[in-house]
Design an enzyme around this catalytic site. Sequence first.
Site, PDB file in Angstrom:
ATOM      1  N   TYR A  63       7.413 114.338  -4.248  1.00 48.97           N
ATOM      2  CA  TYR A  63       7.535 114.506  -5.690  1.00 48.97           C
ATOM      3  C   TYR A  63       6.713 113.421  -6.398  1.00 48.97           C
ATOM      4  O   TYR A  63       7.075 112.238  -6.389  1.00 48.97           O
ATOM      5  CB  TYR A  63       8.991 114.421  -6.143  1.00 48.97           C
ATOM      6  N   HIS A 132      12.077 118.188   5.217  1.00 53.03           N
ATOM      7  CA  HIS A 132      11.557 118.873   4.036  1.00 53.03           C
ATOM      8  C   HIS A 132      10.583 119.986   4.415  1.00 53.03           C
ATOM      9  O   HIS A 132       9.523 119.730   4.987  1.00 53.03           O
ATOM     10  CB  HIS A 132      10.851 117.847   3.159  1.00 53.03           C
TER      11      HIS A 132
END
Length: 324
Positions: A63, A132
Site C-alpha cells: 500500500y 498477501h
Amino acid sequence: MAESTSPAPAVQTATVGAARVPISRFGLGTAKLSNRDDQAEATRVVAAALKRGVTYFDTAPYYGIGQAELALGAALQEQPGAQVTVSTKVGRIVDPATGAWHYDYSRDGVLRSLDSSFARLQRDHVDIVYVHDPDDFAAEASATAIPTLLALRDEGVIGAVGVGMNQWQLPLEFVRNFDLDVILIAGRYSLLDASAAEELFPACIERGVGVVLGGVFNSGILADPSDQATFAYRPAAADLLEKARRMQAIVVRHGFALADVAQAYSAAHPASTAVLIGVTDVAQLETNVAAWHRPVPAALWAELADAGLLPRGGTLPGTEAARP
C-alpha cells in the site's frame, strides 16, 4: 442546540487464534492513508479511530509502496500506551526509494519483508500477518510462506497467521491444510457477491478461523453507483449498476445510505469477525463509525430480499437462513 457530550458507543471486540489476539469488529484499512505528503491527516484519522474504540489497523508493504506502514507507524507513535492490534502482509518486497516491487513468498522473502515492515511501523511485534495475494504462487505459499509465519507465531514474533486474498477458493485450501488463525477476504462477501459464504465460511467456523472482510463496497459501486462506479477495480457492468441502483432506491427510502447497508450486511454474517473500512480523512471515519452503530431495520432487509436483491448464498441479517 447544544452539542451532545455523551460518549460514543464502544466498538465491539472479538479475538482470533489460540493466542486470542484482540480485534475490534470495525477495523481501519490504511491503504488510503499512504499519501506521504499528508502525515498530519493520517495521524488525525488514527487518533479519531482510537477515540471511538477502533483498535484494529490493517496495512501492507504494497500500500503506497511502504507509505501506508510509515504513516500508521508514525501515527501510532503519537498515541503512547494505546492498546492496538496491527496486521500487515508478506509476499511482496517493496523498494520505497524506487517505487519498485516484486513477489517473493520464500522464507528469506518473508523474513526480509517483515523486518522492513517492523522498521516502517516502528514496532518489534506485529499481531497478525497475512500472506498477501498468492493467487499465482500457491505452491510457494504452501511450501514456505505459511510455514515460515507459523514458526514465527510459535516463537512469539507474531501473534496470528492468515492469508489475504480477493478470492475464496485458494483460502479454502489453506484453511483446510494449515493451522491458520484468520483470513482476510476482499470483495467476496458483499451485497453484490456472497460467494465466500457457501464453502469457505463454514470451513472457517468449523476450524475456528476468524474472517476479516474487506472490499465490502466492491471497490466503489456500493458506496456510489454512479456511471463512473467500479466493481472489482474495473468499470462496473450495466447489470451490476442497475442492481446497485435498485438497492439504493430502497435503502434511501428507509433513511439509509447504500454504503451503510453494505457495511452492515457484511458484518452480520455469523462467520464475520471484523469488517475493514478504508478512509481518507476524519469525516469519512466519523460517517462509517456512526453507520456501524446504527441498526438496519428488519423491514429494510425484508424489502431487499423480497425484491430479489440480496445475493445468493448470503445470510439474511438477523437470521441463520441463506438466500436460495
